[in-house]
Design a protein around this motif. Structure first.
Motif, short mmCIF file in Angstrom:
data_model
loop_
_atom_site.label_atom_id
_atom_site.label_comp_id
_atom_site.label_asym_id
_atom_site.label_seq_id
_atom_site.Cartn_x
_atom_site.Cartn_y
_atom_site.Cartn_z
N PHE A 43 0.81 -1.21 0.00
CA PHE A 43 0.00 0.00 0.00
C PHE A 43 0.85 1.27 0.00
CE2 PHE A 43 -3.38 -2.91 0.86
CZ PHE A 43 -4.52 -2.28 0.40
N VAL A 44 1.98 1.26 0.71
CA VAL A 44 2.83 2.45 0.74
C VAL A 44 3.43 2.73 -0.62
CG1 VAL A 44 4.98 3.42 1.64
CG2 VAL A 44 3.34 2.39 3.20
N TYR A 45 3.99 1.70 -1.26
CA TYR A 45 4.75 1.92 -2.48
C TYR A 45 3.95 1.72 -3.76
CZ TYR A 45 8.79 2.07 0.59
OH TYR A 45 9.68 2.42 1.58
N VAL A 46 2.85 1.01 -3.70
CA VAL A 46 2.06 0.78 -4.90
C VAL A 46 0.84 1.69 -4.96
CG1 VAL A 46 0.76 -0.94 -6.24
CG2 VAL A 46 2.85 -1.61 -5.05
N PHE A 47 0.09 1.78 -3.85
CA PHE A 47 -1.14 2.56 -3.85
C PHE A 47 -1.00 3.92 -3.18
CE2 PHE A 47 -2.55 -1.94 -3.76
CZ PHE A 47 -3.14 -1.98 -5.02
N ASP A 63 1.76 7.62 7.44
CA ASP A 63 1.27 7.95 8.78
C ASP A 63 -0.22 7.66 8.90
OD1 ASP A 63 3.76 8.80 9.66
OD2 ASP A 63 3.42 10.89 9.11
N PHE A 64 -0.95 7.81 7.81
CA PHE A 64 -2.38 7.46 7.80
C PHE A 64 -2.56 5.95 7.80
CE2 PHE A 64 -6.15 6.19 5.45
CZ PHE A 64 -7.15 6.94 6.04
N LEU A 65 -1.70 5.26 7.05
CA LEU A 65 -1.87 3.82 6.85
C LEU A 65 -1.54 2.99 8.07
CD1 LEU A 65 -2.29 1.37 4.89
CD2 LEU A 65 0.16 1.53 4.39
N MET A 66 -0.43 3.28 8.75
CA MET A 66 0.07 2.38 9.78
C MET A 66 -0.94 2.12 10.90
SD MET A 66 2.79 1.10 8.71
CE MET A 66 3.02 0.14 10.22
#
Length: 258
Positions: A43-47, A63-66
């Motif tokens: 998700f970080v590097y692709v989306f 920071d939103f994802l984790m």
């Protein structure tokens, strides 16, 4: 010793038994950590680039994802509670435990506590992975510890849902399938990976009341900073509500098979 002391001692003994299994079969722990790591990197590097434009100004996607990944990790990890109980049933371990002079509550308590300890380890590991890809705890150490406690508590509550399912279906394959059938929709129909406003309108209504969304929002408030009272309170209410409902269900199912 009082009956309560005996019950606590037996539950801790069962917790040690379940944790020792992870030490003796380290692949169980390895595979439970690979999946969330893959989600982070994917998700970080692709989306991340596609989602970036929908985030509040100044908020990085990692920071939103984790915080959402932490919730996803403990929820997916909770499914192992039902799988483990179903495996003990199929191997006759529950019958052996029943023949021992131990509290009847010890098996369920030990299983859920053991999985809670495992979830704690995995969330801490995921935090380290997140730090390596740019995640930062903007609100400080104490809110971060509170976020960890809430995440683990939420996973503990979901373990009782999983225990109810595992004791109802009896076999490992059915427990695995039944666990992910309800976990996947709840997780992806939430704010774990994307902001709610990016979802279709009809799905936003469900996502707003989804306990996974509430928990992800609580963890974001504690790690990014901002108002914490409402999201944390809602999450604590969900945790208590799930435990109040599903602990009796799991106990009833255990008594039926034991």
């Amino acid at each position: 010793m009082t009956s309560v002391t005996y019950a606590v001692s037996d539950a801790l003994a069962m917790t040690r038994r379940n944790l020792t299994r992870y030490i003796r079969i380290p692949t169980l722990l390895v595979f439970s950590t690979i999946q969330p790591v893959m989600f982070v990197l994917l998700f970080v590097y692709v989306f991340g680039g596609a989602v970036k434009g929908s985030l509040p100004h100044g908020v990085k996607y990692v920071d939103f994802l984790m915080p959402g990944i932490f919730v996803q990790t403990v929820v997916f990890g909770s499914t192992q509670t039902g799988v483990g109980l179903a495996e003990d049933l199929s191997k006759g371990m529950i019958d052996r435990f029943r023949s021992l002079p131990m509290a009847r509550s010890a098996v369920l308590a030990g299983r859920t506590l053991g999985d809670g300890v495992r979830n704690t380890f995995v969330v801490i590991l995921m935090t380290l992975v997140g730090l390596l890809v740019g995640f930062r705890l903007h609100a400080g150490a104490l809110p971060a510890i509170a976020a960890l406690a809430i995440a683990v508590g939420f996973g503990f509550a979901f373990s009782w849902i999983s225990a109810t399912i595992g004791l109802a279906v009896h076999d490992v394959e059915s427990a695995q399938t039944a666990g992910f059938i309800w976990v996947f929709p709840l997780t992806f129909a939430s704010s774990v990976f994307v902001p709610l406003r990016t979802l279709p309108g009809w799905l936003q209504s469900f996502a707003r009341v989804n306990p996974i969304t509430n928990t992800a929002n609580a963890l974001r408030a504690l790690t990014l900073g901002g108002p914490t009272t409402r999201p944390v309170l809602y999450t604590l209410l969900w945790i208590v509500g799930i435990l109040v409902v599903f602990m009796p269900f799991a106990t009833r199912n255990y008594r039926k098979v034991a």
